[in-house]
Design an enzyme around this catalytic site. Structure first.
Site, PDB file in Angstrom:
ATOM      1  N   SER A  28       7.657  -6.815  11.485  1.00  0.00           N
ATOM      2  CA  SER A  28       6.426  -7.410  11.973  1.00  0.00           C
ATOM      3  C   SER A  28       6.690  -8.026  13.342  1.00  0.00           C
ATOM      4  O   SER A  28       7.772  -8.562  13.593  1.00  0.00           O
ATOM      5  CB  SER A  28       5.956  -8.488  10.998  1.00  0.00           C
ATOM      6  OG  SER A  28       5.114  -9.426  11.660  1.00  0.00           O
ATOM      7  N   HIS A  35      -1.864   1.424 -17.516  1.00  0.00           N
ATOM      8  CA  HIS A  35      -2.814   0.450 -16.928  1.00  0.00           C
ATOM      9  C   HIS A  35      -2.088  -0.572 -16.066  1.00  0.00           C
ATOM     10  O   HIS A  35      -2.575  -1.683 -15.884  1.00  0.00           O
ATOM     11  CB  HIS A  35      -3.609  -0.293 -18.015  1.00  0.00           C
ATOM     12  CG  HIS A  35      -4.164   0.591 -19.076  1.00  0.00           C
ATOM     13  ND1 HIS A  35      -5.429   1.110 -19.018  1.00  0.00           N
ATOM     14  CD2 HIS A  35      -3.608   1.061 -20.222  1.00  0.00           C
ATOM     15  CE1 HIS A  35      -5.640   1.863 -20.093  1.00  0.00           C
ATOM     16  NE2 HIS A  35      -4.549   1.858 -20.834  1.00  0.00           N
ATOM     17  N   LYS A  73       9.787  -9.961   7.792  1.00  0.00           N
ATOM     18  CA  LYS A  73       9.112  -8.845   7.136  1.00  0.00           C
ATOM     19  C   LYS A  73       9.885  -7.534   7.169  1.00  0.00           C
ATOM     20  O   LYS A  73      10.509  -7.186   8.154  1.00  0.00           O
ATOM     21  CB  LYS A  73       7.754  -8.606   7.801  1.00  0.00           C
ATOM     22  CG  LYS A  73       6.777  -9.739   7.568  1.00  0.00           C
ATOM     23  CD  LYS A  73       6.147  -9.664   6.196  1.00  0.00           C
ATOM     24  CE  LYS A  73       4.964  -8.724   6.262  1.00  0.00           C
ATOM     25  NZ  LYS A  73       4.333  -8.575   4.960  1.00  0.00           N
ATOM     26  N   ASN A 108       8.442  -3.951   6.047  1.00  0.00           N
ATOM     27  CA  ASN A 108       7.220  -3.342   5.523  1.00  0.00           C
ATOM     28  C   ASN A 108       7.396  -1.861   5.175  1.00  0.00           C
ATOM     29  O   ASN A 108       8.077  -1.136   5.895  1.00  0.00           O
ATOM     30  CB  ASN A 108       6.090  -3.483   6.547  1.00  0.00           C
ATOM     31  CG  ASN A 108       5.673  -4.929   6.731  1.00  0.00           C
ATOM     32  OD1 ASN A 108       5.726  -5.717   5.786  1.00  0.00           O
ATOM     33  ND2 ASN A 108       5.272  -5.284   7.950  1.00  0.00           N
ATOM     34  N   GLU A 150       3.182   3.778   3.143  1.00  0.00           N
ATOM     35  CA  GLU A 150       1.743   3.549   3.343  1.00  0.00           C
ATOM     36  C   GLU A 150       1.107   4.714   4.092  1.00  0.00           C
ATOM     37  O   GLU A 150      -0.023   5.122   3.806  1.00  0.00           O
ATOM     38  CB  GLU A 150       1.521   2.241   4.100  1.00  0.00           C
ATOM     39  CG  GLU A 150       1.851   1.021   3.251  1.00  0.00           C
ATOM     40  CD  GLU A 150       1.880  -0.259   4.088  1.00  0.00           C
ATOM     41  OE1 GLU A 150       1.170  -1.199   3.733  1.00  0.00           O
ATOM     42  OE2 GLU A 150       2.614  -0.307   5.092  1.00  0.00           O
TER      43      GLU A 150
END
Ligand code: ARG
Length: 462
Positions: free
Chosen positions: A278, A157, A284, A286, A291
């Protein structure tokens, strides 16, 4: 004869809008090698049964090899009016050989031809994807080796549950990818049944020898029902299903590593070369690759849906709808191939942030279950032990401490009849000791994990 292979019964030309609408050459040109291999086998068989001469077969085989080179070197012009790859190649053959070329399609239909080509293509595709998945498995095995001493919090969980070795964690993905490879092998077994010889839908009155073609093309058996053959795309579903599960596994893993690379978790340092920055925020880094692996899995799962919807209402035997199968098939394959290409080096270049992980490893009561199991070993019924440790955890939360910080007298009082109670229970507390206490088969016990690591290295030829 016009350019259409089927022009005879038509009084006038096809509307150009229809040609543009019905063409598949833009999609199926990538079947050219498979089409040529199947046609060469077909031509040799036609000669063996006497439908063409040995010399004619030889001319056809040679000319097809030339056409293959022409296509490979980008010299073939694709023409909408020639519909698909099968017609393009036959047209090129007839341009070269005239009447001899006009004999190739004897006892054959594009309906059995296209299934044969696609099966040959899928067979090859499976081999490629299987090799890539094996490479990814090796990357995870190397991760397991690299991070052997590291202990991670295991989650259920997404809440801290029990400690696990980083190697155990990495090998979990090796197992998932192994099942993916088993699914691919199963799909390959089903794909490797020869369709050619079904002709349009009913077979042929000509004396063909399908067994000969089977041997030449390396299929395991002959498909047995011509009607079934020209309508069957189960093997496409099987392969795309196997791809969809790979995409699913990749997506779950990507999600996990996206979370793990956040400042909040700080478990992972991803390789710079596999991250992006970014345009406005200079600090940043990323996880775009992860993704997109997660995002692109949608395409593969959608392709499987697309195939089900395409196939669900089709009567026997061939229907032109079937031409759309390749769009979904190629799209799913290309997507998974592209994801696997970046997944393996990304794993290879990633490092666990050991200090950060260790600094917070004692948070979250990862040793609670092992403590409870200690009470069970000392003779307390499981449900009572569960209740006792639950109360201790509540106690700890009030005192803002860990189980290991509880006073001796509290711990000793749990097993009043055992003189060694304190030492016995303390030996279960703290994440390192909790981890060392595991012993069941397939558990995160260091000896179990070591054994699995060695066995995977062997299985993956590392
Ligand atoms: N291009 C077609 C396909 O991919 C094969 C041609 C069969 N066409 C036909 N009209 N019977 O399915």
């Amino acid at each position: 004869m016009g350019q259409k292979t089927w022009g005879g019964r038509f009084s006038g030309p096809t509307d150009t809008r229809v040609e543009a609408f019905t063409e598949s050459i833009s999609i199926d040109q990538r079947l050219y090698r498979h089409d040529i291999r199947a046609s060469q086998a077909h031509a040799r068989m036609l000669a063996a049964v006497g439908l063409i001469t040995a010399d004619e077969a030889e001319q056809i085989v040679q000319a097809l090899a030339e056409i293959e080179r022409e296509i490979a070197s980008g010299q073939m012009t694709w023409r909408t009016e020639l519909e698909d790859i099968h017609t393009h190649i036959e047209h090129a053959l007839i341009t070269r050989l005239g009447d001899v070329g006009r004999k190739l399609h004897t006892a054959r239909s594009r309906n059995d031809q296209v299934v044969t080509d696609v099966k040959l293509w899928v067979r090859e595709a499976i081999e490629g994807i299987d090799g890539q998945v094996a490479e990814l498995q090796r990357s995870f095995v190397r991760l397991a080796e690299r991070e052997q001493g590291v202990i991670l919090p295991g989650y259920t969980h997404l809440q801290r549950a029990q400690p696990v070795l980083a190697a155990h964690y990495a090998l979990a993905y090796v197992e998932k990818f192994q099942r993916d490879r088993e699914r691919l092998a199963e799909a390959r077994r089903r794909v490797n049944i020869l369709p050619l010889g079904a002709a349009a839908l009913a077979g042929t009155s000509l004396p063909i020898d399908r067994e000969q073609v089977r041997q030449q093309l390396g299929f395991d058996a002959l498909a047995s029902n011509s009607l079934d053959i020209s309508s069957d795309r189960d093997f496409v579903l099987d392969y795309v299903y196997a791809l969809a599960v790979i995409a699913l596994h990749l997506s779950g893993w990507a999600e996990e590593w996206i979370i793990w690379s956040t400042t909040e978790f700080s478990f992972l340092e991803l390789p710079d070369a596999f991250c992006t920055g970014s345009s406005i925020m200079p600090h940043k880094k990323n996880p775009d690759v992860l993704e997109l692996i997660r995002g692109k899995s949608a395409r593969v799962i959608a392709a499987l849906q697309q195939l089900f919807i395409l196939l669900k209402g089709l009567p026997l035997a061939y229907n032109r709808d079937l031409q759309e199968d390749k769009v979904a098939l190629f799209h799913a394959h290309d997507t998974v191939e592209a994801c696997l290409q970046v997944a393996a080096p990304l794993v290879e270049g990633s490092r666990f942030r050991r200090e950060g992980i260790a600094a917070r490893l004692e948070d979250g009561f990862l040793d609670a279950t092992t403590l409870m199991e200690g009470l069970v070993e000392a003779g307390i019924p499981l449900r009572a032990a569960h209740e006792i440790v639950g109360k201790l955890v509540r106690d700890c939360e009030q005192r803002r401490c860990r189980l290991a910080d509880l006073p001796d007298e509290i711990l000793a009082s749990l097993l009043p009849h055992r003189p060694d109670a304190l030492a016995f229970l303390r030996s279960r507390l703290g994440v390192t000791q909790a981890l060392a206490a595991f012993r069941s088969h397939a558990s995160t016990a260091p000896s179990e994990v070591q054994q699995q690591l060695q066995s995977w290295k062997q299985r993956l030829n590392m």
